[in-house]
Design an enzyme around this catalytic site. Structure first.
Site, short mmCIF file in Angstrom:
data_model
loop_
_atom_site.label_atom_id
_atom_site.label_comp_id
_atom_site.label_asym_id
_atom_site.label_seq_id
_atom_site.Cartn_x
_atom_site.Cartn_y
_atom_site.Cartn_z
N LYS A 109 -1.22 3.09 -0.49
CA LYS A 109 -1.30 1.73 -1.25
C LYS A 109 -2.95 1.31 -1.41
O LYS A 109 -3.18 0.53 -2.27
CB LYS A 109 -0.76 0.63 -0.16
CG LYS A 109 0.73 0.62 -0.23
CD LYS A 109 1.25 -0.56 0.65
CE LYS A 109 2.74 -0.58 0.45
NZ LYS A 109 3.15 -1.83 1.36
N TYR A 155 -6.63 -2.93 3.04
CA TYR A 155 -6.88 -1.84 3.24
C TYR A 155 -8.78 -1.73 2.73
O TYR A 155 -9.64 -1.17 3.51
CB TYR A 155 -6.59 -0.53 2.31
CG TYR A 155 -5.14 -0.39 2.92
CD1 TYR A 155 -4.61 -0.60 4.05
CD2 TYR A 155 -4.38 0.53 2.20
CE1 TYR A 155 -3.28 -0.33 4.49
CE2 TYR A 155 -3.11 1.10 2.39
CZ TYR A 155 -2.61 0.55 3.68
OH TYR A 155 -1.43 1.01 4.33
N MET A 185 9.71 1.84 10.85
CA MET A 185 9.07 1.57 9.76
C MET A 185 8.88 3.23 9.00
O MET A 185 8.39 3.50 8.22
CB MET A 185 7.79 1.06 9.81
CG MET A 185 7.75 -0.27 9.87
SD MET A 185 6.28 -1.28 9.60
CE MET A 185 5.90 -0.89 8.16
#
Length: 244
Positions: free
Chosen positions: A28, A58, A99
């Site tokens: 991402k 991030y 996840m």
């Protein structure tokens, strides 16, 4: 949270023995969740930020590392440094980690078998036949160990992927075989795809002129089975109670 941790280490003096911080983010970083990106994705690619762009934590985390490492104080002079890793979809077996793609697919397969339903690929036909890459959790762990000890990699970011390419058209039948399931020959027939449009300005638009691309299409997510709705079915819940 990251800033608070590093601030606490500095406040208590514990940072004097800290050598390096390893931070793991992911794909991402390149904006893959926003639409089409430049391929291959490289660590030197410009960050996808600015006017009209959603925030990406991030970037904030990486800036915090850079900022706080520059003012850190280490034992014997100098301070700590950092390394950031960008894995793609991480595959591995970890208890309680839901996840993880491996866990999610395993649950889907087990429930399909319990209900005696065909093992239908939940994504789109187009994605099924395209190529993808993954990051083995063991490979990533070995890389992080190397990055923690290698002096010459300080203050850098690294893509960490397996190095090969995969496609669900090959992986899905193998997964079906592993669980004793069958992939229908007509799994993409007679079922509409749910389409979720992404933002109007996909990441690749930032570089379209330099790459000679006149038109860049808006990204979208396509799925034949909405797994959130699938998991909410009564028969799926009852099947999970039986096998869990």
């Amino acid at each position: 949270m990251l800033r608070n941790l590093l601030t606490a280490l500095a406040f208590t003096g514990a940072e004097r023995t800290l050598k390096r911080v390893i931070l793991t983010t992911g794909a991402k970083h390149y904006g893959v969740h926003l639409g089409p990106v430049k391929c291959p994705m490289e660590e030197t690619d410009p960050w996808i930020e600015g006017a009209g762009r959603p925030p990406n934590f991030y970037y904030r985390q990486q800036r915090i590392l850079k900022e706080m490492s520059e003012t850190s104080v280490g034992k014997g002079g100098g301070g700590w440094d950092w390394v950031v890793t960008y894995p793609n979809d991480v595959l591995g077996i970890v208890s309680g980690n839901f996840m993880n793609l491996v866990t999610a697919l395993g649950v889907y397969a087990v429930i399909c078998k319990e209900l005696q339903e065909p093992f239908v690929f939940p994504g789109s036909r187009e994605f099924y036949t395209r190529f993808d890459s993954f990051t083995d959790s063991r490979l990533h762990a070995r890389f992080c160990r190397w990055a923690a000890l290698e002096p010459d990699c300080k203050n850098q970011a690294f893509n960490v992927v397996d190095g090969d390419v995969q496609s669900w058209q090959t992986l899905w039948p193998k997964l079906a075989n592993r669980f004793g399931l069958t992939v229908p020959a007509d799994q993409f027939k007679g079922q509409d795809e749910k389409v979720v449009p992404l933002i109007e300005r996909p990441p690749i638009i930032e570089q379209k002129e330099s790459m000679g691309l006149e038109e860049v299409k808006r990204g979208e997510v396509r799925m034949r089975i909405d797994l959130s709705a699938w998991a909410d079915r009564d028969e799926v819940k009852k099947a999970w109670e039986r096998v869990a």
